[in-house]
Each structure stands twice: as C-alpha cells, then as structure tokens.
Design an enzyme around this catalytic site. Sequence first.
Site, PDB file in Angstrom:
ATOM      1  N   TYR A   1      -9.403  14.997  -5.323  1.00 20.72           N
ATOM      2  CA  TYR A   1      -8.765  14.533  -6.301  1.00 20.72           C
ATOM      3  C   TYR A   1      -7.928  15.538  -7.184  1.00 20.72           C
ATOM      4  O   TYR A   1      -6.766  15.604  -7.373  1.00 20.72           O
ATOM      5  CB  TYR A   1      -9.556  13.561  -7.287  1.00 20.72           C
ATOM      6  CG  TYR A   1      -8.891  13.213  -8.405  1.00 20.72           C
ATOM      7  CD1 TYR A   1      -8.468  11.678  -8.454  1.00 20.72           C
ATOM      8  CD2 TYR A   1      -8.750  13.640  -9.751  1.00 20.72           C
ATOM      9  CE1 TYR A   1      -7.810  11.131  -9.522  1.00 20.72           C
ATOM     10  CE2 TYR A   1      -8.239  13.053 -10.787  1.00 20.72           C
ATOM     11  CZ  TYR A   1      -7.798  11.797 -10.625  1.00 20.72           C
ATOM     12  OH  TYR A   1      -7.126  11.236 -11.798  1.00 20.72           O
TER      13      TYR A   1
ATOM     14  N   ASP B   1       0.858  -1.182  -0.039  1.00 22.98           N
ATOM     15  CA  ASP B   1      -0.042  -0.024  -0.074  1.00 22.98           C
ATOM     16  C   ASP B   1       1.009   1.323  -0.146  1.00 22.98           C
ATOM     17  O   ASP B   1       1.649   1.391   0.929  1.00 22.98           O
ATOM     18  CB  ASP B   1      -0.846   0.037   1.185  1.00 22.98           C
ATOM     19  CG  ASP B   1      -1.875   1.237   1.404  1.00 22.98           C
ATOM     20  OD1 ASP B   1      -1.358   2.246   0.472  1.00 22.98           O
ATOM     21  OD2 ASP B   1      -2.727   1.174   1.901  1.00 22.98           O
TER      22      ASP B   1
ATOM     23  N   LYS C   1      -3.910  16.178  -7.363  1.00 24.98           N
ATOM     24  CA  LYS C   1      -3.193  16.103  -8.579  1.00 24.98           C
ATOM     25  C   LYS C   1      -2.507  17.505  -8.958  1.00 24.98           C
ATOM     26  O   LYS C   1      -1.401  17.731  -9.586  1.00 24.98           O
ATOM     27  CB  LYS C   1      -4.208  15.825  -9.866  1.00 24.98           C
ATOM     28  CG  LYS C   1      -4.965  14.398  -9.783  1.00 24.98           C
ATOM     29  CD  LYS C   1      -3.597  13.417 -10.007  1.00 24.98           C
ATOM     30  CE  LYS C   1      -4.359  12.107 -10.052  1.00 24.98           C
ATOM     31  NZ  LYS C   1      -3.062  11.008 -10.161  1.00 24.98           N
TER      32      LYS C   1
ATOM     33  N   ASN D   1       2.216   5.777 -10.272  1.00 24.12           N
ATOM     34  CA  ASN D   1       1.097   5.588 -11.025  1.00 24.12           C
ATOM     35  C   ASN D   1       0.016   5.498 -10.247  1.00 24.12           C
ATOM     36  O   ASN D   1      -1.527   5.898 -10.505  1.00 24.12           O
ATOM     37  CB  ASN D   1       1.014   4.608 -11.999  1.00 24.12           C
ATOM     38  CG  ASN D   1      -0.448   4.184 -12.590  1.00 24.12           C
ATOM     39  OD1 ASN D   1      -0.964   4.851 -13.298  1.00 24.12           O
ATOM     40  ND2 ASN D   1      -0.954   2.876 -12.125  1.00 24.12           N
TER      41      ASN D   1
HETATM   42  P1  NAD Z   1      -7.410   1.832 -11.993  1.00 19.74           P
HETATM   43  O1  NAD Z   1      -8.291   2.008 -10.878  1.00 19.74           O
HETATM   44  O2  NAD Z   1      -7.476   0.956 -13.066  1.00 19.74           O
HETATM   45  O3  NAD Z   1      -5.967   1.883 -11.449  1.00 19.74           O
HETATM   46  C1  NAD Z   1      -5.596   2.512 -10.180  1.00 19.74           C
HETATM   47  C2  NAD Z   1      -4.367   1.500  -9.448  1.00 19.74           C
HETATM   48  O4  NAD Z   1      -4.088   2.050  -8.420  1.00 19.74           O
HETATM   49  C3  NAD Z   1      -4.951   0.121  -9.224  1.00 19.74           C
HETATM   50  O5  NAD Z   1      -4.086  -0.958  -9.600  1.00 19.74           O
HETATM   51  C4  NAD Z   1      -5.186   0.347  -7.707  1.00 19.74           C
HETATM   52  O6  NAD Z   1      -5.152  -1.006  -7.155  1.00 19.74           O
HETATM   53  C5  NAD Z   1      -4.016   0.926  -7.439  1.00 19.74           C
HETATM   54  N1  NAD Z   1      -3.814   1.620  -6.029  1.00 19.74           N
HETATM   55  C6  NAD Z   1      -4.869   2.335  -5.629  1.00 19.74           C
HETATM   56  N2  NAD Z   1      -4.596   2.702  -4.154  1.00 19.74           N
HETATM   57  C7  NAD Z   1      -3.258   2.001  -3.986  1.00 19.74           C
HETATM   58  C8  NAD Z   1      -2.476   1.983  -2.993  1.00 19.74           C
HETATM   59  N3  NAD Z   1      -2.582   2.621  -1.815  1.00 19.74           N
HETATM   60  N4  NAD Z   1      -1.269   1.215  -3.119  1.00 19.74           N
HETATM   61  C9  NAD Z   1      -0.835   0.608  -4.349  1.00 19.74           C
HETATM   62  N5  NAD Z   1      -1.804   0.714  -5.240  1.00 19.74           N
HETATM   63  C10 NAD Z   1      -2.949   1.286  -5.159  1.00 19.74           C
HETATM   64  O7  NAD Z   1      -7.168   3.337 -12.616  1.00 19.74           O
HETATM   65  P2  NAD Z   1      -6.057   4.172 -13.986  1.00 19.74           P
HETATM   66  O8  NAD Z   1      -7.110   5.112 -14.442  1.00 19.74           O
HETATM   67  O9  NAD Z   1      -5.417   3.002 -14.275  1.00 19.74           O
HETATM   68  O10 NAD Z   1      -5.526   5.009 -12.749  1.00 19.74           O
HETATM   69  C11 NAD Z   1      -4.080   5.200 -12.591  1.00 19.74           C
HETATM   70  C12 NAD Z   1      -3.527   6.648 -12.644  1.00 19.74           C
HETATM   71  O11 NAD Z   1      -4.083   7.276 -13.475  1.00 19.74           O
HETATM   72  C13 NAD Z   1      -4.285   7.284 -11.320  1.00 19.74           C
HETATM   73  O12 NAD Z   1      -2.972   7.931 -10.596  1.00 19.74           O
HETATM   74  C14 NAD Z   1      -5.136   8.285 -11.915  1.00 19.74           C
HETATM   75  O13 NAD Z   1      -5.587   9.179 -11.012  1.00 19.74           O
HETATM   76  C15 NAD Z   1      -4.517   8.674 -13.359  1.00 19.74           C
HETATM   77  N6  NAD Z   1      -5.645   8.975 -14.161  1.00 19.74           N
HETATM   78  C16 NAD Z   1      -6.677   8.266 -15.151  1.00 19.74           C
HETATM   79  C17 NAD Z   1      -7.175   8.671 -16.001  1.00 19.74           C
HETATM   80  C18 NAD Z   1      -8.301   7.813 -16.668  1.00 19.74           C
HETATM   81  O14 NAD Z   1      -9.045   8.306 -17.563  1.00 19.74           O
HETATM   82  N7  NAD Z   1      -8.211   6.734 -16.437  1.00 19.74           N
HETATM   83  C19 NAD Z   1      -7.163  10.029 -16.206  1.00 19.74           C
HETATM   84  C20 NAD Z   1      -6.257  10.854 -15.570  1.00 19.74           C
HETATM   85  C21 NAD Z   1      -5.567  10.220 -14.629  1.00 19.74           C
END
Ligand code: NAD
Length: 272
Positions: free
Chosen positions: A170, A70, A174, A97
């Site tokens: 959020y 975590d 960011k 990420n």
């Molecule tokens: P997702 O939910 O598929 O992935 C998020 C990942 O983070 C998951 O694997 C989850 O298990 C992990 N996670 C959460 N809390 C955690 C912790 N405490 N320790 C370790 N792992 C943890 O979503 P995603 O879209 O792949 O998001 C990845 C990143 O991209 C994030 O930072 C998100 O803010 C950013 N993001 C996503 C989008 C989008 O449109 N999907 C847009 C902008 C930014």
Amino acid sequence: MRNCVDLSGKVAIVTGANSGIGKGVALELAAAGARVVVNHRPNEDSARRAAEVVQAITQAGGAAVAGPADISREDDVERLFGIAQERFQGLDILVNNAGIEQPAPVQDMTLDQWQRVIDVNLTGQFLCSRAAVRSFLKQHPSPPADTAAGAIVFISSVHEVIPWAFQANYAASKGGVSLLMQSLAQELAPMKIRVNSVAPGAIRTPINAPAWNTPESLVQLLKLIPYGRIGEPVDVARAVAWLASDSADYVTGHTLFVDGGMTLYPGFRGAG
Ligand code: NAD
C-alpha cells in the site's frame, strides 16, 4: 457548512464512488453543480450502493449515472470513460479515488497481494488518468484561454510520506502516486490540464474500520492526530471540490494533506 465552490456545467468521473471517501466526493461535487459518473466495481453489492448514491444526487436535483468498471482493467476503463461521453457529452474532472489495502508481514506477502494493490492503487490511477487526458485533449485541441482544459485529483494518503509496516504494498503504491501525480502535472501544464493530490489521514470509512470501530482502537488512533478527531469523508470531499474547481486555477502538482495534522508527527511534540 456551506459549499462555496462552483462546479456548474462540469462533468466528473469519481472512481470507487459507491463507498467511503469516493461516495462523499461524488455527493460534494454534485452539490456544487457537477454532473457525476459514479464508478463502482462490477459486482452486485457495489452496483446497489452506487445506485443509492445516484439516487441521492438526483433526488437533490443533481445529475448522476452509475459507471461499472474494475479500474485496474484497461477495457473496463475505456468503457467507463465512454459513459461520460455518451451521457454527459464530455469530461472536465477525474477523481482517482478507488483503492484497496491487503496487509501482510513482508515475509508472508504473496505476489498476488503485492500485485493486486499496485494494480488498483497505481496502475488503475494511471489508466484512468490516461483516459481522462485523452478526453480533455479531444475537447480542447488547443489550451483554453480562461480556464483549465481539465483537472485530475488523485486520492493518495499520508502513507505517500509515512512508511507503513505490514502494508509495504500500500505504501509503495501511494509513494508511486506522489511522483505519478507530479510527473503528469509537469507534463500536462502547457496543455492547461491541472493535476493534484489530496492525501487523507485517518478517515472514518470501511477500509480502516478496525482502526476506529472500538473505543480502545479509537483512543490509540487519536494519539496520532493533533487535531483530536477522526476525519470524515466530507473533510476530504471539500478539499477535492476546491482543487477540481476554477478557484484553484493556478494550483498544479500539489499534494494537499487533509489529516488533522497527522503528518506533523505528534509524538515529537516536546520530545524528538
Ligand atoms: P472504501 O473501501 O470505502 O472505498 C474504496 C472504494 O474503491 C470502494 O468503493 C471499492 O469498491 C472501490 N474499489 C476497490 N477496487 C476497485 C476497482 N478495482 N475498481 C473500481 N473500484 C474499486 O475506502 P476509502 O477509505 O473510501 O478509500 C478511498 C481512497 O482513499 C483509497 O484510495 C484509499 O487508499 C484512500 N485513503 C483512505 C484513508 C482512510 O483513512 N479511509 C486514508 C488515506 C487514503
């Protein structure tokens, strides 16, 4: 599309790599030759999905290991970075990420909802960055002549610049990542550690499924994207691979928006 970035010989940690963008990044870095620590939350479902990512990489001839942690917990982060040392004897790349959303109208947002998002999206990125910098400096007590001592890539969001009603926690996290990244880049450049962000727009992953998983929601979403399609994890992953590679050796302190033009505010085209 062929990957033209070379990461052979490099070791990378990708946080939250069992899903979505992190999974895409882990696969892309491995395809470019990096050995990858696939971080996942220490629960059964995340562990199973991380094992699938590790298996996909090894079956394709690459090297990877799962790293439960975590990332909002200091002791977990220390153990995670220990795995990179034990298994791959070093570290060259950190991809920060892992992230979460917990939306709520501000009048109903609990302190726990506020704190959890800041803990994972901002404090977690600080803890991992600090551990990475310690590893880089141990490997390179003086700056190397012909390459970087290490590279950190934050996964930020278009919401580091676009406010987000009902997601104040959020957007604040960011926005914080933006100046965390720039401050670290300024501080660490003399040590030849490069620090950059990739800021995705709307990418097809579980975190934002309600924004794309019905035809009606997808139509609404596409109104915000001049390029006319939703992004895929690989769109983000290719940008991360380039920023992490020696091909980007003179790039530091930069946020690369990978958003199909979302930050160009399409509503202003012909209006505004
Ligand atoms: P997702 O939910 O598929 O992935 C998020 C990942 O983070 C998951 O694997 C989850 O298990 C992990 N996670 C959460 N809390 C955690 C912790 N405490 N320790 C370790 N792992 C943890 O979503 P995603 O879209 O792949 O998001 C990845 C990143 O991209 C994030 O930072 C998100 O803010 C950013 N993001 C996503 C989008 C989008 O449109 N999907 C847009 C902008 C930014």
